[in-house]
Enzyme design. Structure first.
Site, short mmCIF file in Angstrom:
data_model
loop_
_atom_site.label_atom_id
_atom_site.label_comp_id
_atom_site.label_asym_id
_atom_site.label_seq_id
_atom_site.Cartn_x
_atom_site.Cartn_y
_atom_site.Cartn_z
CG ASP A 1 -1.91 1.06 1.25
OD1 ASP A 1 -2.59 1.20 0.23
OD2 ASP A 1 -2.01 1.79 2.25
CG ASP B 1 -6.48 0.61 -0.48
OD1 ASP B 1 -6.38 1.48 0.40
OD2 ASP B 1 -5.51 0.15 -1.10
CB THR C 1 -1.78 6.10 -2.38
OG1 THR C 1 -1.64 4.69 -2.23
CG2 THR C 1 -2.95 6.58 -1.55
CB THR C 2 0.94 3.03 -5.79
OG1 THR C 2 0.70 2.43 -4.53
CG2 THR C 2 2.33 2.66 -6.28
#
Ligand code: ADP
Ligand code: MG
Length: 531
Positions: free
Chosen positions: A64, A386, A97-98
Protein backbone atom coordinates in the site's frame (compact mmCIF):
# COMPACT_ATOMS: atom_id res chain seq x y z
CA UNK A 1 19.68 6.62 0.62
CA UNK A 2 17.72 6.08 -2.55
CA UNK A 3 18.60 5.56 -6.19
CA UNK A 4 17.53 7.53 -9.21
CA UNK A 5 18.56 6.10 -12.52
CA UNK A 6 21.25 4.04 -10.81
CA UNK A 7 22.64 7.08 -9.11
CA UNK A 8 22.57 7.15 -5.34
CA UNK A 9 21.11 10.22 -3.73
CA UNK A 10 21.16 10.93 -0.05
CA UNK A 11 18.14 12.38 1.63
CA UNK A 12 19.60 14.34 4.49
CA UNK A 13 17.76 14.97 7.68
CA UNK A 14 18.27 17.96 9.90
CA UNK A 15 20.38 19.76 7.35
CA UNK A 16 20.24 23.49 7.45
CA UNK A 17 21.76 24.44 4.17
CA UNK A 18 20.25 26.86 1.78
CA UNK A 19 20.05 26.12 -1.88
CA UNK A 20 18.74 28.41 -4.54
CA UNK A 21 17.55 28.52 -8.14
CA UNK A 22 18.39 25.55 -10.31
CA UNK A 23 19.98 23.60 -7.50
CA UNK A 24 16.94 23.97 -5.30
CA UNK A 25 14.69 22.67 -8.03
CA UNK A 26 17.05 19.92 -9.02
CA UNK A 27 17.36 18.68 -5.48
CA UNK A 28 13.57 18.67 -5.03
CA UNK A 29 13.04 16.85 -8.29
CA UNK A 30 15.63 14.22 -7.42
CA UNK A 31 14.21 13.62 -3.97
CA UNK A 32 10.65 13.41 -5.27
CA UNK A 33 11.65 10.99 -8.00
CA UNK A 34 13.44 8.83 -5.48
CA UNK A 35 10.20 8.52 -3.55
CA UNK A 36 8.27 7.63 -6.71
CA UNK A 37 10.94 5.06 -7.53
CA UNK A 38 10.55 3.47 -4.11
CA UNK A 39 6.86 2.66 -4.57
CA UNK A 40 6.89 2.04 -8.32
CA UNK A 41 7.51 -1.71 -8.09
CA UNK A 42 4.39 -2.19 -5.94
CA UNK A 43 1.97 -0.84 -8.58
CA UNK A 44 -0.74 -3.12 -9.88
CA UNK A 45 -1.89 -6.66 -9.13
CA UNK A 46 1.53 -8.14 -9.85
CA UNK A 47 3.39 -5.48 -7.91
CA UNK A 48 5.74 -6.66 -5.19
CA UNK A 49 5.27 -6.08 -1.49
CA UNK A 50 7.66 -4.10 0.66
CA UNK A 51 8.89 -5.19 4.03
CA UNK A 52 9.29 -2.19 6.28
CA UNK A 53 11.32 -2.41 9.46
CA UNK A 54 11.37 0.48 11.88
CA UNK A 55 14.15 1.36 14.30
CA UNK A 56 12.67 -0.79 17.06
CA UNK A 57 12.43 -3.80 14.77
CA UNK A 58 8.67 -3.77 14.08
CA UNK A 59 7.88 -5.26 10.71
CA UNK A 60 5.13 -4.29 8.28
CA UNK A 61 4.69 -6.15 5.00
CA UNK A 62 2.62 -4.11 2.59
CA UNK A 63 1.84 -3.16 -0.94
CA UNK A 64 0.00 0.00 0.00
CA UNK A 65 1.62 3.21 -1.26
CA UNK A 66 0.51 5.51 1.49
CA UNK A 67 1.56 3.03 4.17
CA UNK A 68 5.02 2.65 2.68
CA UNK A 69 5.53 6.40 2.48
CA UNK A 70 4.10 6.87 5.96
CA UNK A 71 6.70 4.51 7.41
CA UNK A 72 9.62 6.05 5.56
CA UNK A 73 11.64 8.66 7.35
CA UNK A 74 11.23 11.46 4.85
CA UNK A 75 12.69 14.83 5.63
CA UNK A 76 13.50 16.36 2.28
CA UNK A 77 10.91 18.97 1.28
CA UNK A 78 10.71 17.70 -2.31
CA UNK A 79 10.11 14.16 -1.07
CA UNK A 80 7.64 15.43 1.50
CA UNK A 81 5.50 16.81 -1.33
CA UNK A 82 5.12 13.32 -2.70
CA UNK A 83 3.99 12.06 0.68
CA UNK A 84 1.38 14.80 0.65
CA UNK A 85 0.20 13.70 -2.79
CA UNK A 86 -0.34 10.19 -1.42
CA UNK A 87 -2.06 11.43 1.72
CA UNK A 88 -4.44 13.71 -0.17
CA UNK A 89 -5.24 10.89 -2.57
CA UNK A 90 -6.01 8.61 0.37
CA UNK A 91 -8.20 11.18 2.10
CA UNK A 92 -10.16 12.17 -0.98
CA UNK A 93 -10.71 8.77 -2.55
CA UNK A 94 -9.22 5.96 -0.44
CA UNK A 95 -7.25 4.42 -3.34
CA UNK A 96 -4.81 5.24 -6.12
CA UNK A 97 -1.99 6.43 -3.87
CA UNK A 98 0.79 4.56 -5.65
CA UNK A 99 -0.41 5.68 -9.05
CA UNK A 100 -0.59 9.30 -7.93
CA UNK A 101 2.98 9.24 -6.63
CA UNK A 102 4.38 7.41 -9.66
CA UNK A 103 2.58 9.80 -12.01
CA UNK A 104 3.76 12.87 -10.10
CA UNK A 105 7.33 11.56 -10.29
CA UNK A 106 7.02 11.14 -14.04
CA UNK A 107 5.52 14.61 -14.49
CA UNK A 108 8.49 16.03 -12.60
CA UNK A 109 11.01 14.09 -14.62
CA UNK A 110 9.52 15.38 -17.86
CA UNK A 111 9.30 18.91 -16.53
CA UNK A 112 12.96 18.70 -15.66
CA UNK A 113 13.79 17.78 -19.27
CA UNK A 114 11.80 20.75 -20.55
CA UNK A 115 13.55 23.09 -18.15
CA UNK A 116 16.90 21.75 -19.27
CA UNK A 117 16.00 22.61 -22.84
CA UNK A 118 15.26 26.18 -21.81
CA UNK A 119 11.51 26.28 -21.16
CA UNK A 120 10.62 28.48 -18.20
CA UNK A 121 9.17 26.74 -15.12
CA UNK A 122 6.07 28.96 -15.21
CA UNK A 123 5.37 27.88 -18.79
CA UNK A 124 5.62 24.22 -17.81
CA UNK A 125 3.39 24.79 -14.79
CA UNK A 126 0.78 26.53 -16.97
CA UNK A 127 0.87 23.80 -19.59
CA UNK A 128 0.41 21.14 -16.92
CA UNK A 129 -2.54 23.06 -15.54
CA UNK A 130 -4.23 23.24 -18.97
CA UNK A 131 -3.64 19.54 -19.45
CA UNK A 132 -5.03 18.61 -16.02
CA UNK A 133 -8.20 20.62 -16.63
CA UNK A 134 -8.71 19.00 -20.02
CA UNK A 135 -7.98 15.56 -18.53
CA UNK A 136 -10.75 16.01 -15.97
CA UNK A 137 -13.28 16.53 -18.75
CA UNK A 138 -12.02 13.70 -20.90
CA UNK A 139 -12.19 11.30 -17.95
CA UNK A 140 -15.69 12.51 -17.17
CA UNK A 141 -16.79 11.77 -20.73
CA UNK A 142 -15.22 8.29 -20.61
CA UNK A 143 -16.97 7.27 -17.39
CA UNK A 144 -19.95 4.94 -17.32
CA UNK A 145 -22.74 4.57 -14.80
CA UNK A 146 -22.05 2.14 -11.98
CA UNK A 147 -24.87 -0.35 -11.59
CA UNK A 148 -25.13 -2.94 -8.80
CA UNK A 149 -22.66 -5.52 -10.04
CA UNK A 150 -20.01 -2.92 -10.94
CA UNK A 151 -19.93 -1.87 -7.29
CA UNK A 152 -18.58 -5.24 -6.19
CA UNK A 153 -16.17 -5.21 -9.14
CA UNK A 154 -14.77 -1.87 -8.02
CA UNK A 155 -14.17 -3.35 -4.56
CA UNK A 156 -12.54 -6.46 -6.05
CA UNK A 157 -10.27 -4.39 -8.31
CA UNK A 158 -9.05 -2.32 -5.36
CA UNK A 159 -8.06 -5.52 -3.53
CA UNK A 160 -6.44 -7.29 -6.50
CA UNK A 161 -2.93 -8.43 -5.72
CA UNK A 162 -3.17 -7.66 -2.02
CA UNK A 163 -2.96 -10.21 0.78
CA UNK A 164 -6.71 -10.63 0.59
CA UNK A 165 -6.46 -12.26 -2.84
CA UNK A 166 -7.80 -15.68 -1.88
CA UNK A 167 -11.01 -14.34 -0.36
CA UNK A 168 -11.43 -11.33 -2.61
CA UNK A 169 -14.99 -12.11 -3.73
CA UNK A 170 -16.13 -12.68 -0.19
CA UNK A 171 -14.44 -9.57 1.17
CA UNK A 172 -15.78 -7.42 -1.68
CA UNK A 173 -19.28 -8.59 -0.87
CA UNK A 174 -18.81 -7.75 2.84
CA UNK A 175 -17.42 -4.31 2.00
CA UNK A 176 -20.30 -3.44 -0.35
CA UNK A 177 -22.85 -4.50 2.26
CA UNK A 178 -21.06 -2.64 5.05
CA UNK A 179 -20.62 0.65 3.20
CA UNK A 180 -24.15 0.55 1.77
CA UNK A 181 -25.54 -0.02 5.28
CA UNK A 182 -24.10 3.22 6.66
CA UNK A 183 -25.14 5.42 3.77
CA UNK A 184 -27.37 8.31 4.72
CA UNK A 185 -28.56 10.05 1.60
CA UNK A 186 -25.69 11.96 0.05
CA UNK A 187 -23.26 11.19 2.81
CA UNK A 188 -21.28 8.12 3.81
CA UNK A 189 -19.04 8.34 6.85
CA UNK A 190 -16.64 5.41 6.84
CA UNK A 191 -16.13 5.91 10.59
CA UNK A 192 -19.49 4.18 10.86
CA UNK A 193 -17.90 0.98 9.61
CA UNK A 194 -15.86 -0.42 12.46
CA UNK A 195 -13.04 -2.75 11.49
CA UNK A 196 -12.05 -5.36 14.05
CA UNK A 197 -9.10 -7.57 13.19
CA UNK A 198 -8.57 -10.95 14.81
CA UNK A 199 -5.60 -13.26 14.39
CA UNK A 200 -6.67 -16.88 13.95
CA UNK A 201 -8.79 -18.61 11.36
CA UNK A 202 -8.62 -17.77 7.69
CA UNK A 203 -9.47 -14.66 5.71
CA UNK A 204 -12.53 -16.48 4.37
CA UNK A 205 -13.94 -16.58 7.92
CA UNK A 206 -14.24 -12.79 7.94
CA UNK A 207 -17.76 -11.55 8.45
CA UNK A 208 -20.04 -8.53 8.64
CA UNK A 209 -21.60 -7.85 12.02
CA UNK A 210 -24.80 -5.81 11.90
CA UNK A 211 -23.80 -3.97 15.02
CA UNK A 212 -20.72 -3.45 17.13
CA UNK A 213 -17.93 -5.70 18.40
CA UNK A 214 -16.36 -4.71 21.71
CA UNK A 215 -12.96 -5.73 23.02
CA UNK A 216 -14.17 -5.54 26.65
CA UNK A 217 -15.43 -8.51 28.65
CA UNK A 218 -18.42 -8.81 30.99
CA UNK A 219 -17.93 -6.92 34.24
CA UNK A 220 -18.59 -10.05 36.23
CA UNK A 221 -18.23 -13.78 35.60
CA UNK A 222 -21.69 -14.48 37.03
CA UNK A 223 -23.41 -12.37 34.38
CA UNK A 224 -25.01 -14.09 31.40
CA UNK A 225 -22.79 -14.71 28.41
CA UNK A 226 -25.66 -14.45 26.00
CA UNK A 227 -28.73 -12.25 25.91
CA UNK A 228 -31.28 -12.59 23.15
CA UNK A 229 -33.67 -9.80 22.21
CA UNK A 230 -31.48 -7.38 24.09
CA UNK A 231 -32.65 -4.03 25.42
CA UNK A 232 -29.48 -2.03 25.70
CA UNK A 233 -28.71 0.78 28.13
CA UNK A 234 -25.80 3.05 27.22
CA UNK A 235 -24.59 4.85 30.35
CA UNK A 236 -22.14 7.72 30.01
CA UNK A 237 -21.82 8.19 33.76
CA UNK A 238 -20.33 5.84 36.35
CA UNK A 239 -22.80 3.50 38.01
CA UNK A 240 -21.71 4.45 41.47
CA UNK A 241 -22.84 6.53 44.40
CA UNK A 242 -23.23 10.08 43.20
CA UNK A 243 -20.21 12.37 43.64
CA UNK A 244 -21.79 14.75 46.15
CA UNK A 245 -22.54 11.97 48.65
CA UNK A 246 -19.08 10.47 48.45
CA UNK A 247 -17.27 13.72 48.95
CA UNK A 248 -19.50 14.86 51.78
CA UNK A 249 -17.55 15.18 54.98
CA UNK A 250 -18.09 12.13 57.13
CA UNK A 251 -18.23 12.67 60.81
CA UNK A 252 -18.74 9.22 62.22
CA UNK A 253 -18.87 9.11 65.97
CA UNK A 254 -20.64 5.81 66.51
CA UNK A 255 -21.02 2.44 64.78
CA UNK A 256 -24.69 3.24 64.33
CA UNK A 257 -23.90 6.29 62.29
CA UNK A 258 -21.58 4.32 60.04
CA UNK A 259 -24.17 1.64 59.49
CA UNK A 260 -26.78 4.27 58.70
CA UNK A 261 -24.47 5.84 56.18
CA UNK A 262 -23.71 2.55 54.47
CA UNK A 263 -27.35 1.64 54.37
CA UNK A 264 -28.13 4.93 52.69
CA UNK A 265 -25.46 4.22 50.11
CA UNK A 266 -26.74 0.72 49.52
CA UNK A 267 -30.27 1.97 49.18
CA UNK A 268 -29.21 4.49 46.59
CA UNK A 269 -27.37 1.91 44.51
CA UNK A 270 -30.29 -0.50 44.85
CA UNK A 271 -32.55 2.28 43.61
CA UNK A 272 -30.32 2.82 40.59
CA UNK A 273 -30.39 -0.88 39.70
CA UNK A 274 -34.16 -0.99 40.23
CA UNK A 275 -34.57 1.90 37.82
CA UNK A 276 -32.37 0.16 35.23
CA UNK A 277 -34.04 -3.22 35.56
CA UNK A 278 -37.45 -1.59 35.79
CA UNK A 279 -36.93 0.04 32.41
CA UNK A 280 -36.55 -3.41 30.90
CA UNK A 281 -32.82 -3.15 30.22
CA UNK A 282 -31.04 -6.50 30.17
CA UNK A 283 -27.69 -5.26 28.80
CA UNK A 284 -25.82 -2.32 30.34
CA UNK A 285 -22.83 -0.82 28.54
CA UNK A 286 -21.08 1.81 30.58
CA UNK A 287 -18.54 4.40 29.52
CA UNK A 288 -17.16 4.55 33.07
CA UNK A 289 -16.81 2.28 36.09
CA UNK A 290 -19.47 0.16 37.79
CA UNK A 291 -19.57 -0.14 41.58
CA UNK A 292 -19.04 -3.68 42.96
CA UNK A 293 -22.39 -3.60 44.66
CA UNK A 294 -24.13 -2.53 41.44
CA UNK A 295 -22.36 -5.37 39.63
CA UNK A 296 -23.60 -7.72 42.30
CA UNK A 297 -27.22 -6.57 41.98
CA UNK A 298 -27.09 -6.60 38.18
CA UNK A 299 -25.68 -10.12 38.23
CA UNK A 300 -28.52 -11.24 40.47
CA UNK A 301 -31.01 -9.69 38.04
CA UNK A 302 -29.42 -11.55 35.12
CA UNK A 303 -28.21 -8.37 33.43
CA UNK A 304 -25.07 -8.44 31.26
CA UNK A 305 -22.94 -5.39 32.00
CA UNK A 306 -19.69 -4.08 30.56
CA UNK A 307 -17.68 -1.17 31.90
CA UNK A 308 -15.08 1.21 30.45
CA UNK A 309 -16.41 1.08 26.90
CA UNK A 310 -14.53 3.59 24.74
CA UNK A 311 -16.22 6.76 23.58
CA UNK A 312 -16.02 5.81 19.90
CA UNK A 313 -17.59 2.42 20.67
CA UNK A 314 -20.37 4.19 22.60
CA UNK A 315 -21.01 6.37 19.57
CA UNK A 316 -21.15 3.31 17.32
CA UNK A 317 -23.40 1.47 19.79
CA UNK A 318 -25.85 4.36 19.83
CA UNK A 319 -25.98 4.35 16.02
CA UNK A 320 -26.29 0.58 15.79
CA UNK A 321 -28.91 -0.03 18.49
CA UNK A 322 -30.80 3.26 18.36
CA UNK A 323 -30.13 3.87 22.07
CA UNK A 324 -29.78 7.35 23.54
CA UNK A 325 -26.66 7.77 25.65
CA UNK A 326 -27.77 8.40 29.22
CA UNK A 327 -25.78 10.90 31.24
CA UNK A 328 -28.36 11.64 33.92
CA UNK A 329 -30.48 8.96 35.53
CA UNK A 330 -32.84 11.65 36.77
CA UNK A 331 -34.71 11.66 33.47
CA UNK A 332 -34.07 8.18 32.22
CA UNK A 333 -36.79 5.98 30.76
CA UNK A 334 -37.37 2.82 28.72
CA UNK A 335 -37.38 4.98 25.58
CA UNK A 336 -33.66 5.58 25.95
CA UNK A 337 -32.88 1.91 25.46
CA UNK A 338 -31.61 0.50 22.20
CA UNK A 339 -32.22 -2.91 20.70
CA UNK A 340 -30.09 -5.76 19.46
CA UNK A 341 -31.20 -9.22 18.38
CA UNK A 342 -28.29 -10.76 20.24
CA UNK A 343 -25.58 -9.69 22.65
CA UNK A 344 -23.02 -12.39 23.24
CA UNK A 345 -19.50 -12.87 24.48
CA UNK A 346 -17.57 -15.21 22.19
CA UNK A 347 -14.07 -16.53 21.76
CA UNK A 348 -12.75 -15.57 18.35
CA UNK A 349 -9.24 -16.72 17.51
CA UNK A 350 -7.31 -15.90 20.63
CA UNK A 351 -9.59 -13.11 21.75
CA UNK A 352 -12.71 -12.73 23.81
CA UNK A 353 -15.09 -10.31 22.16
CA UNK A 354 -18.54 -9.02 22.95
CA UNK A 355 -20.89 -8.97 19.97
CA UNK A 356 -23.80 -6.57 19.94
CA UNK A 357 -25.40 -7.82 16.76
CA UNK A 358 -28.49 -8.44 14.67
CA UNK A 359 -29.48 -4.82 15.06
CA UNK A 360 -32.35 -3.64 12.92
CA UNK A 361 -31.34 -0.96 10.39
CA UNK A 362 -28.02 -0.33 12.14
CA UNK A 363 -26.39 3.00 11.22
CA UNK A 364 -23.08 1.56 12.34
CA UNK A 365 -21.74 -1.88 11.41
CA UNK A 366 -18.52 -3.82 11.97
CA UNK A 367 -16.28 -5.80 9.67
CA UNK A 368 -14.66 -8.66 11.56
CA UNK A 369 -11.50 -9.51 9.65
CA UNK A 370 -9.71 -12.79 10.24
CA UNK A 371 -6.38 -14.13 9.08
CA UNK A 372 -3.71 -16.65 10.04
CA UNK A 373 -1.05 -14.22 11.25
CA UNK A 374 -0.88 -10.64 12.38
CA UNK A 375 0.86 -9.54 9.17
CA UNK A 376 -1.84 -11.13 7.04
CA UNK A 377 -4.67 -9.60 9.07
CA UNK A 378 -3.08 -6.17 8.93
CA UNK A 379 -2.58 -6.27 5.17
CA UNK A 380 -6.14 -7.55 4.74
CA UNK A 381 -7.21 -4.56 6.81
CA UNK A 382 -5.40 -2.18 4.46
CA UNK A 383 -6.87 -3.86 1.38
CA UNK A 384 -10.36 -3.65 2.88
CA UNK A 385 -9.70 -0.01 3.72
CA UNK A 386 -8.97 0.73 0.04
CA UNK A 387 -12.04 -1.22 -1.00
CA UNK A 388 -14.27 0.71 1.41
CA UNK A 389 -12.92 3.95 0.00
CA UNK A 390 -13.68 3.06 -3.61
CA UNK A 391 -17.10 1.65 -2.81
CA UNK A 392 -17.92 4.84 -0.95
CA UNK A 393 -17.02 7.18 -3.81
CA UNK A 394 -18.70 4.89 -6.34
CA UNK A 395 -21.93 4.94 -4.33
CA UNK A 396 -21.73 8.72 -4.10
CA UNK A 397 -20.72 9.53 -7.70
CA UNK A 398 -22.13 6.56 -9.53
CA UNK A 399 -19.38 6.85 -12.18
CA UNK A 400 -16.64 4.35 -13.01
CA UNK A 401 -13.82 3.83 -15.50
CA UNK A 402 -12.05 0.76 -16.80
CA UNK A 403 -8.70 0.04 -15.11
CA UNK A 404 -5.52 -1.64 -16.27
CA UNK A 405 -4.07 1.52 -17.79
CA UNK A 406 -7.00 2.01 -20.19
CA UNK A 407 -7.95 5.52 -19.08
CA UNK A 408 -4.33 6.66 -19.06
CA UNK A 409 -3.77 5.50 -22.65
CA UNK A 410 -7.04 7.08 -23.78
CA UNK A 411 -6.19 10.30 -21.95
CA UNK A 412 -2.71 10.45 -23.45
CA UNK A 413 -4.15 10.22 -26.95
CA UNK A 414 -6.82 12.83 -26.21
CA UNK A 415 -4.27 15.23 -24.74
CA UNK A 416 -1.97 14.89 -27.75
CA UNK A 417 -4.88 16.02 -29.90
CA UNK A 418 -5.64 18.80 -27.47
CA UNK A 419 -1.99 19.92 -27.50
CA UNK A 420 -2.23 20.79 -31.17
CA UNK A 421 -4.63 23.58 -30.32
CA UNK A 422 -2.47 24.99 -27.51
CA UNK A 423 -0.41 28.01 -28.49
CA UNK A 424 3.15 28.72 -27.49
CA UNK A 425 5.59 26.62 -25.57
CA UNK A 426 2.83 25.44 -23.25
CA UNK A 427 2.07 22.98 -26.03
CA UNK A 428 5.26 21.13 -25.19
CA UNK A 429 4.19 20.84 -21.57
CA UNK A 430 0.78 19.43 -22.55
CA UNK A 431 2.54 16.83 -24.69
CA UNK A 432 4.87 15.99 -21.81
CA UNK A 433 1.82 15.54 -19.59
CA UNK A 434 0.35 13.11 -22.13
CA UNK A 435 3.58 11.13 -22.27
CA UNK A 436 3.82 11.06 -18.47
CA UNK A 437 0.37 9.42 -18.20
CA UNK A 438 1.70 6.39 -20.01
CA UNK A 439 3.95 5.63 -17.07
CA UNK A 440 0.93 3.82 -15.60
CA UNK A 441 0.51 1.15 -18.32
CA UNK A 442 4.29 0.93 -18.71
CA UNK A 443 4.76 0.25 -15.02
CA UNK A 444 1.86 -2.22 -14.89
CA UNK A 445 3.53 -4.10 -17.75
CA UNK A 446 6.96 -3.99 -16.16
CA UNK A 447 5.70 -5.25 -12.81
CA UNK A 448 3.92 -8.10 -14.60
CA UNK A 449 7.17 -9.13 -16.22
CA UNK A 450 6.12 -7.90 -19.65
CA UNK A 451 7.97 -5.71 -22.10
CA UNK A 452 6.68 -2.18 -21.43
CA UNK A 453 7.26 -0.96 -24.99
CA UNK A 454 5.48 -3.87 -26.66
CA UNK A 455 2.60 -3.55 -24.25
CA UNK A 456 2.28 0.18 -24.84
CA UNK A 457 2.32 -0.27 -28.61
CA UNK A 458 -0.38 -2.95 -28.39
CA UNK A 459 -2.50 -0.71 -26.17
CA UNK A 460 -2.17 2.31 -28.45
CA UNK A 461 -3.11 0.22 -31.48
CA UNK A 462 -6.32 -0.97 -29.81
CA UNK A 463 -7.20 2.53 -28.67
CA UNK A 464 -6.56 3.96 -32.13
CA UNK A 465 -9.06 1.42 -33.39
CA UNK A 466 -11.63 2.81 -30.99
CA UNK A 467 -11.39 0.32 -28.10
CA UNK A 468 -11.34 2.91 -25.28
CA UNK A 469 -11.68 0.28 -22.53
CA UNK A 470 -8.64 -1.67 -23.74
CA UNK A 471 -6.22 -2.22 -20.88
CA UNK A 472 -3.46 -4.53 -19.88
CA UNK A 473 -4.45 -7.85 -18.33
CA UNK A 474 -1.66 -8.18 -15.81
CA UNK A 475 -2.23 -11.92 -15.53
CA UNK A 476 -2.29 -13.03 -19.16
CA UNK A 477 -0.24 -10.15 -20.52
CA UNK A 478 -2.87 -9.60 -23.22
CA UNK A 479 -4.58 -6.35 -24.09
CA UNK A 480 -8.28 -6.84 -23.34
CA UNK A 481 -11.49 -5.02 -22.62
CA UNK A 482 -11.24 -4.16 -18.93
CA UNK A 483 -15.00 -4.16 -18.38
CA UNK A 484 -15.08 -7.75 -19.66
CA UNK A 485 -12.34 -8.58 -17.16
CA UNK A 486 -14.20 -6.77 -14.37
CA UNK A 487 -11.27 -4.44 -13.72
CA UNK A 488 -13.11 -1.25 -12.76
CA UNK A 489 -12.19 1.88 -10.85
CA UNK A 490 -14.08 4.94 -9.64
CA UNK A 491 -13.91 8.07 -11.78
CA UNK A 492 -13.04 10.12 -8.70
CA UNK A 493 -9.85 8.11 -8.07
CA UNK A 494 -8.49 8.86 -11.54
CA UNK A 495 -9.52 12.51 -11.45
CA UNK A 496 -7.81 13.01 -8.11
CA UNK A 497 -4.63 11.34 -9.38
CA UNK A 498 -4.44 13.80 -12.27
CA UNK A 499 -5.36 16.86 -10.20
CA UNK A 500 -3.31 16.02 -7.14
CA UNK A 501 -0.15 15.15 -9.03
CA UNK A 502 -0.41 18.19 -11.30
CA UNK A 503 -0.92 20.53 -8.35
CA UNK A 504 2.02 19.15 -6.39
CA UNK A 505 4.34 19.29 -9.39
CA UNK A 506 3.32 22.87 -10.08
CA UNK A 507 4.30 23.75 -6.52
CA UNK A 508 7.70 22.12 -6.87
CA UNK A 509 8.31 23.90 -10.16
CA UNK A 510 7.58 27.28 -8.67
CA UNK A 511 10.13 26.79 -5.91
CA UNK A 512 13.49 28.31 -6.66
CA UNK A 513 14.74 28.66 -3.14
CA UNK A 514 14.96 26.17 -0.32
CA UNK A 515 15.77 27.37 3.13
CA UNK A 516 15.96 24.38 5.37
CA UNK A 517 15.66 25.09 9.05
CA UNK A 518 18.19 23.15 11.05
CA UNK A 519 18.93 23.18 14.73
CA UNK A 520 18.62 26.79 15.86
CA UNK A 521 22.25 27.09 16.81
CA UNK A 522 25.55 27.23 15.00
CA UNK A 523 26.63 29.08 11.94
CA UNK A 524 24.55 27.01 9.51
CA UNK A 525 21.35 28.22 11.08
CA UNK A 526 22.52 31.83 11.03
CA UNK A 527 23.28 31.46 7.40
CA UNK A 528 19.86 29.99 6.70
CA UNK A 529 18.13 33.03 8.10
CA UNK A 530 20.43 35.39 6.30
CA UNK A 531 18.44 37.51 3.82
P1 ADP B 1 -2.75 2.24 -6.25
O1 ADP B 1 -2.16 2.52 -4.91
O2 ADP B 1 -2.43 3.30 -7.23
O3 ADP B 1 -4.20 1.91 -6.18
P2 ADP B 1 -2.41 -0.55 -6.93
O4 ADP B 1 -1.23 -1.39 -6.60
O5 ADP B 1 -3.68 -0.82 -6.22
O6 ADP B 1 -1.97 0.94 -6.77
O7 ADP B 1 -2.64 -0.71 -8.49
C1 ADP B 1 -3.68 -0.04 -9.16
C2 ADP B 1 -3.58 -0.26 -10.63
O8 ADP B 1 -3.69 -1.66 -10.95
C3 ADP B 1 -4.72 0.43 -11.37
O9 ADP B 1 -4.24 1.06 -12.51
C4 ADP B 1 -5.65 -0.73 -11.71
O10 ADP B 1 -6.45 -0.46 -12.83
C5 ADP B 1 -4.65 -1.81 -11.97
N1 ADP B 1 -5.24 -3.16 -11.94
C6 ADP B 1 -5.99 -3.74 -10.99
N2 ADP B 1 -6.34 -5.00 -11.35
C7 ADP B 1 -5.78 -5.24 -12.55
C8 ADP B 1 -5.75 -6.36 -13.46
N3 ADP B 1 -6.38 -7.50 -13.16
N4 ADP B 1 -5.05 -6.22 -14.59
C9 ADP B 1 -4.40 -5.07 -14.86
N5 ADP B 1 -4.39 -4.00 -14.08
C10 ADP B 1 -5.07 -4.07 -12.93
MG1 MG C 1 -5.19 0.32 -5.31
Amino acid sequence: MAYVGGQPIYILSGSSRRTGGRDARRSNVLAARAVAGAVRTTLGPKGMDKMLVDSSGNVVVTNDGVTILGEMDIEHPGAGMMVEVAETQEEETGDGTTTAVVFAGELLARADDLLDSGVHPTVVANGYRFAAAEAREVLESMAVEADGELLAEVARTAMTGKAAESAREHLADLVVRAVSAVREGESIDLDDVGVETVVGGSVADSSLVEGVVLGEERANEGMPRRVEDARVLLADVPLEVRETEVSAELDVTSPDQLRAFMEREEAELRGLVDAIVGSGANVVLCRKGIDDLVQHYLTREGVLAVRRVTDSDMRALARATGARRVSDFGDFSAEDLGRAGLVEEREVGEETLLFVEDCENPRSVTLLLRGGTEHVVEEVGRAVDDAMGVVRVTLLDDRVLPGGGAPEVALAAALRDFAEGVEGREQLAVEAFADALEVVPRTLAQNAGLDPIDSLVALRTKHDAGATAAGLDAYSGEVSDMFDLHVVEPLRVKQQIVDGAAEAVELVLRIDDVIAAGPLSGSDADEAFDG
